[in-house]
Design a protein around this motif. Structure first.
Motif, PDB file in Angstrom:
ATOM      1  N   THR A 123      13.592  31.078  30.089  1.00  0.00           N
ATOM      2  CA  THR A 123      14.526  31.636  31.063  1.00  0.00           C
ATOM      3  C   THR A 123      15.875  30.939  30.987  1.00  0.00           C
ATOM      4  N   PRO A 230      19.797  37.828  40.397  1.00  0.00           N
ATOM      5  CA  PRO A 230      18.772  38.862  40.200  1.00  0.00           C
ATOM      6  C   PRO A 230      18.275  38.945  38.767  1.00  0.00           C
ATOM      7  N   GLY A 231      19.182  38.859  37.795  1.00  0.00           N
ATOM      8  CA  GLY A 231      18.760  38.914  36.398  1.00  0.00           C
ATOM      9  C   GLY A 231      17.933  37.712  36.004  1.00  0.00           C
ATOM     10  N   THR A 234      14.444  38.131  37.349  1.00  0.00           N
ATOM     11  CA  THR A 234      13.723  39.142  36.578  1.00  0.00           C
ATOM     12  C   THR A 234      13.213  38.576  35.268  1.00  0.00           C
ATOM     13  N   LEU A 237      10.312  36.130  35.875  1.00  0.00           N
ATOM     14  CA  LEU A 237       9.036  36.782  36.138  1.00  0.00           C
ATOM     15  C   LEU A 237       8.433  37.366  34.869  1.00  0.00           C
ATOM     16  N   PHE A 238       9.268  37.995  34.033  1.00  0.00           N
ATOM     17  CA  PHE A 238       8.766  38.557  32.780  1.00  0.00           C
ATOM     18  C   PHE A 238       8.182  37.465  31.877  1.00  0.00           C
ATOM     19  N   PHE A 300       5.462  36.035  42.623  1.00  0.00           N
ATOM     20  CA  PHE A 300       6.244  37.261  42.809  1.00  0.00           C
ATOM     21  C   PHE A 300       6.735  37.369  44.247  1.00  0.00           C
ATOM     22  N   GLN A 304      10.830  37.391  44.855  1.00  0.00           N
ATOM     23  CA  GLN A 304      11.449  38.702  45.027  1.00  0.00           C
ATOM     24  C   GLN A 304      12.598  38.667  46.026  1.00  0.00           C
ATOM     25  N   TRP A 307      16.202  38.573  44.631  1.00  0.00           N
ATOM     26  CA  TRP A 307      16.870  39.788  44.169  1.00  0.00           C
ATOM     27  C   TRP A 307      17.925  40.217  45.179  1.00  0.00           C
TER      28      TRP A 307
END
Length: 318
Positions: A123, A230-231, A234, A237-238, A300, A304, A307
């Protein structure tokens, strides 16, 4: 004695009253739409498709949660989507954590180690690389873009054997580094942060910071990072889910069970029933699988909220 004329008969009174009504009505567009009887358009097909996706996603989790409450015998003597007579969830959890000398706890710590170092490092590299590629112009930028796009299209299994041979030559197989180092590379995360940084960070904002004397590092930390929230979440999490569920890479890299992640360890328990003299522990495999997804759900739910907060931090007044 003269009397004043009624308000309704004064010149311009009706026009003023009409203007006031128009202003009040103009400030209530939602009420005007509601009074006119306009309702949002509904799609039956979209509702059915959403319901099918919801069922497809929840039924396996429901099956896992229900069967984790059953004993080994009840797994084969009861309906899979309903409870049996004996509620053995807590007994199964206790046995899972203590079976084979408590090796499940070791596998859990190994998985957390791989996620923190591998997914966390992936990340960080994706954020730094995506920001640099989006906001700096340097020679070879187009070539890097082509390489990243090509790397996204290559499946990880196609690189597993070359990676194993390379790590074998360096003597890193059967060590945690054989899982952590390949996890640091996330072409999809880099591409996602590249696209997101190009849209989320205005160039004028960076130029204003540089004119005010802010260095590149300070500009990135104080201005770019909040806008990339936010990016970043994301991509985190991925990469976290990909590393947590990684099976093939540890399978070819690790031979010592003490370094197994949860995916490899639970599969080893599952295969015991097929070995000569092996003990079938399907109840522990199901309970361990349920325990293994709990950290992902917690992560998660905790991440979240960033975001919405990151999007609010990225709002710039025009």
């Amino acid at each position: 004695m003269s009397t004043s004329a009624p308000a309704s008969s004064r010149p311009g009174a009706s026009g003023a009253r009409s203007a006031a009504v128009r202003l009040r009505t103009r400030g209530r567009p939602q009420q005007r739409g509601a009074q006119s009887g306009i309702t949002p358009r509904r799609s039956v097909l979209l509702t059915l498709l959403t319901g099918l996706v919801l069922i497809y996603s929840l039924v396996p989790l429901l099956w896992l949660a229900i069967n984790a409450t059953k004993t080994q015998q009840d797994l084969f003597n009861s309906f899979g989507l309903w409870f049996s007579g004996d509620f053995a969830l807590f007994a199964n959890i206790a046995e899972t954590l203590t079976y084979d000398g408590g090796i499940f706890g070791r596998w859990l710590l190994n998985t957390v180690l791989y996620v923190v170092l591998g997914a966390g490092g992936a990340t960080l590299l994706a954020v730094l690389g995506g920001y640099a590629l989006a906001k700096f112009d340097f020679p070879g930028r187009r070539a890097i873009f082509a390489i990243v796009i090509g790397a996204v299209a290559v499946p990880g299994t196609a690189l597993a054997v070359p990676t194993f041979l390379m790590f074998s030559e360096m003597g890193l197989t059967n060590t945690p580094w054989a899982v952590i180092i390949p996890s640091l590379i996330s072409p999809f995360g880099l591409y996602l942060m590249w696209v997101f940084a190009a849209q989320a960070i205005p160039d004028d904002l960076l130029e204003a910071a540089r004119i005010d004397g802010s260095g590149e590092l300070r500009t990135f930390v104080r201005i770019a990072m909040p806008l990339l929230g936010p990016g970043t979440v994301t991509v985190a999490l991925f990469t976290m889910v990909a590393t947590w569920n990684n099976y093939f890479l540890p399978l070819i890299m690790l031979k010592n069970p003490d370094w197994y992640p949860l995916t490899l360890g639970l599969n080893a328990w599952n295969e015991q029933a097929a070995t000569a003299g092996g003990e079938a522990v399907f109840d522990l495999v199901i309970t361990g699988s349920l325990l293994s997804i709990v950290p992902l759900i917690i992560a998660f739910l905790l991440l979240q909220r960033f975001w919405q907060s990151g999007m609010a931090a990225g709002s710039v007044k025009g």
